[in-house]
Design an enzyme around this catalytic site. Sequence first.
Site, PDB file in Angstrom:
ATOM      1  N   GLY A  21      94.035  61.430  75.059  1.00 52.57           N
ATOM      2  CA  GLY A  21      93.656  60.877  73.864  1.00 52.57           C
ATOM      3  C   GLY A  21      92.411  60.139  74.078  1.00 52.57           C
ATOM      4  O   GLY A  21      92.068  58.960  73.479  1.00 52.57           O
ATOM      5  N   VAL A  78     102.342  54.613  70.665  1.00 53.30           N
ATOM      6  CA  VAL A  78     102.693  54.100  69.495  1.00 53.30           C
ATOM      7  C   VAL A  78     103.172  54.992  68.527  1.00 53.30           C
ATOM      8  O   VAL A  78     103.057  56.425  68.608  1.00 53.30           O
ATOM      9  CB  VAL A  78     101.483  53.211  69.025  1.00 53.30           C
ATOM     10  CG1 VAL A  78     101.294  51.674  69.651  1.00 53.30           C
ATOM     11  CG2 VAL A  78     100.281  54.137  68.947  1.00 53.30           C
ATOM     12  N   CYS A 135      91.768  78.160  51.853  1.00 50.62           N
ATOM     13  CA  CYS A 135      90.864  79.409  52.537  1.00 50.62           C
ATOM     14  C   CYS A 135      91.594  80.644  52.506  1.00 50.62           C
ATOM     15  O   CYS A 135      91.831  81.229  51.550  1.00 50.62           O
ATOM     16  CB  CYS A 135      90.418  79.022  53.804  1.00 50.62           C
ATOM     17  SG  CYS A 135      88.911  80.031  54.286  1.00 50.62           S
ATOM     18  N   HIS A 146      87.843  74.004  53.018  1.00 48.54           N
ATOM     19  CA  HIS A 146      88.763  73.157  53.816  1.00 48.54           C
ATOM     20  C   HIS A 146      88.961  71.750  53.302  1.00 48.54           C
ATOM     21  O   HIS A 146      88.005  71.085  54.003  1.00 48.54           O
ATOM     22  CB  HIS A 146      88.332  73.448  55.278  1.00 48.54           C
ATOM     23  CG  HIS A 146      88.571  74.752  55.736  1.00 48.54           C
ATOM     24  ND1 HIS A 146      90.000  75.243  56.137  1.00 48.54           N
ATOM     25  CD2 HIS A 146      87.918  75.864  55.638  1.00 48.54           C
ATOM     26  CE1 HIS A 146      89.914  76.343  56.637  1.00 48.54           C
ATOM     27  NE2 HIS A 146      88.427  76.975  56.257  1.00 48.54           N
ATOM     28  N   GLU A 150      90.668  69.529  53.967  1.00 50.41           N
ATOM     29  CA  GLU A 150      91.450  68.814  54.975  1.00 50.41           C
ATOM     30  C   GLU A 150      90.479  67.976  56.059  1.00 50.41           C
ATOM     31  O   GLU A 150      90.696  67.075  56.537  1.00 50.41           O
ATOM     32  CB  GLU A 150      92.421  69.742  55.781  1.00 50.41           C
ATOM     33  CG  GLU A 150      91.658  70.592  56.845  1.00 50.41           C
ATOM     34  CD  GLU A 150      91.589  72.148  56.137  1.00 50.41           C
ATOM     35  OE1 GLU A 150      91.471  72.019  54.827  1.00 50.41           O
ATOM     36  OE2 GLU A 150      91.479  72.986  56.916  1.00 50.41           O
TER      37      GLU A 150
END
Length: 534
Positions: A16, A242, A382, A508, A510
């Site tokens: 991460g 978490v 798309c 797109h 997103e």
Amino acid sequence: MTKYIFVTGGVISSLGKGITSASIGKILESRGLKVALMKFDPYINIDPGTMNPYQHGEVYVTDDGAETDLDLGHYERFTHTKTTKFNNVTTGQVYNAVIARERHGDYLGKTIQVIPHITNEIKERIKKAAEVSKASVVIVEIGGTVGDIESLPFLEAARQFRLDVGYQNVFYAHVTLVPYIKASGEIKTKPTQHSVGTLREIGIQPDALICRTEESLSEELKEKISLFCNVRKEAVIEARDVGSIYQIPLVFKKQILDEIILSHFNLICKFSDLKDWEKNVVGRALQPQGKTKIAIVGKYIALQDAYKSIYEALAHAGIANNCKVEIMMVDSEDIEKKGADKLLAEASGVLVPGGFGYRGIEGKIKAIRFARENKIPFLGLCLGMQCAVIEFARNACGLKEANSTEFKLKTKYPVVSLLAEQEKIKDLGGTMRLGAYPCKIKKNTLAFKVFGQSLIWERHRHRYEFNNKYRKLLEKKGLFFSGIYPKKNLVEIVELKNHPYFIAVQFHPEFKSKPDKAHPLFKRFIKAAQEAKL
Ligand code: GLN
């Protein structure tokens, strides 16, 4: 004087680093600083655009049309930074630039070497990102894991950077793993010691350690890590698993990582508490009131990262509607075998994402037909829009052989095809319609209701377009073309009337959704899915 933070990773990959970098950006931004974030990727490709999603995960597209690493998506979601082609640098780009200069004769008489020529090019790119963004803090994430051969030139450049710009202007944060060993019931610090040891061999002494762990770290353990790794105890930061990634800035804030960084930089900044983020993003993400199930019908479903921004945009829409969005990953090839009614029976909404190539297409088309005929909310992105057009042409307009020329070159009804300008292009890398384009939205349409305005800018990454030859026929049968790129008269949005929510877009959306500002197409989609269930 610009300040620089280098984020490295140790022990294993996938710890991460991207979310860590983005969260550091968030806590510093909340203190009133303008931040910029950039990522170094040690692979030799110029960019991830030509890689399979299974190799690399999603390709994130910036406004200026760069095909980049998905971590840039985290940077934009957590902070207000706008990423560009200057924010993602690969080994391929660095060598390409240095070799081009060598051929041009710019280094005449010299032997070109990793140090200083490659490392200088890397440092120049950091400075360029700083200059373009005008940020006061630039966070540089170095991809890969310390100890990899490939990332050495980047780490070397990071080491030299402190010499160049001054000790107090550079901060090194190292993300590491502190594993819990079940059999002995113990938390182990040795992998972290080794990883920091390797970093110090390269000449980098971390200023903070971000310790990924399943269990809480005791004071004693922190002291041990501090002693062995030569890092102040308060800068040994616990990053326990978490429930939501959006909690990470709060976790860092609680351990005053922002103060630790600011005091290293000798900066005094206004105080801030991230209360809004805590309440409106984290609180809502962790305690949703309702629940809705969305099927994503795709073909790269085995890898979490392949549709990263879509998952996040759905989560943001959940936050906005105060409901938990449960995602059902449905393999489009399974729909081909087992049928849409079986696999989509539980879905309150169907989303068909982008993609390339013929495999799985017929399953996507079946899924869209199922959503259209059964009035299940549908969002096509798309390739999802291209499939929606093919489906409608085949099943509502009687053009049984309708197809995209991507899948069948000599199809009788090419409802999706290449523009003449694309037909001439031979190279695959960086040659699609890429980046932000304007789209004009017609009044009295679903799209207008969703966006609430008539001009939007959205990001693209595709080669094929809706074929305008079929516009009249499809419109006559009820498919409405509600968004157009005016300059070239290209279809950007299609929608159906007499359906609770059936909308598909060539772009797109997103990529532009944020946890505290869900993209309107996703927000309305989840609202419609919730209502459909009632
Ligand atoms: N393969 C299609 C095209 O190139 C769609 C691309 C995508 O979904 N990103 O046009």
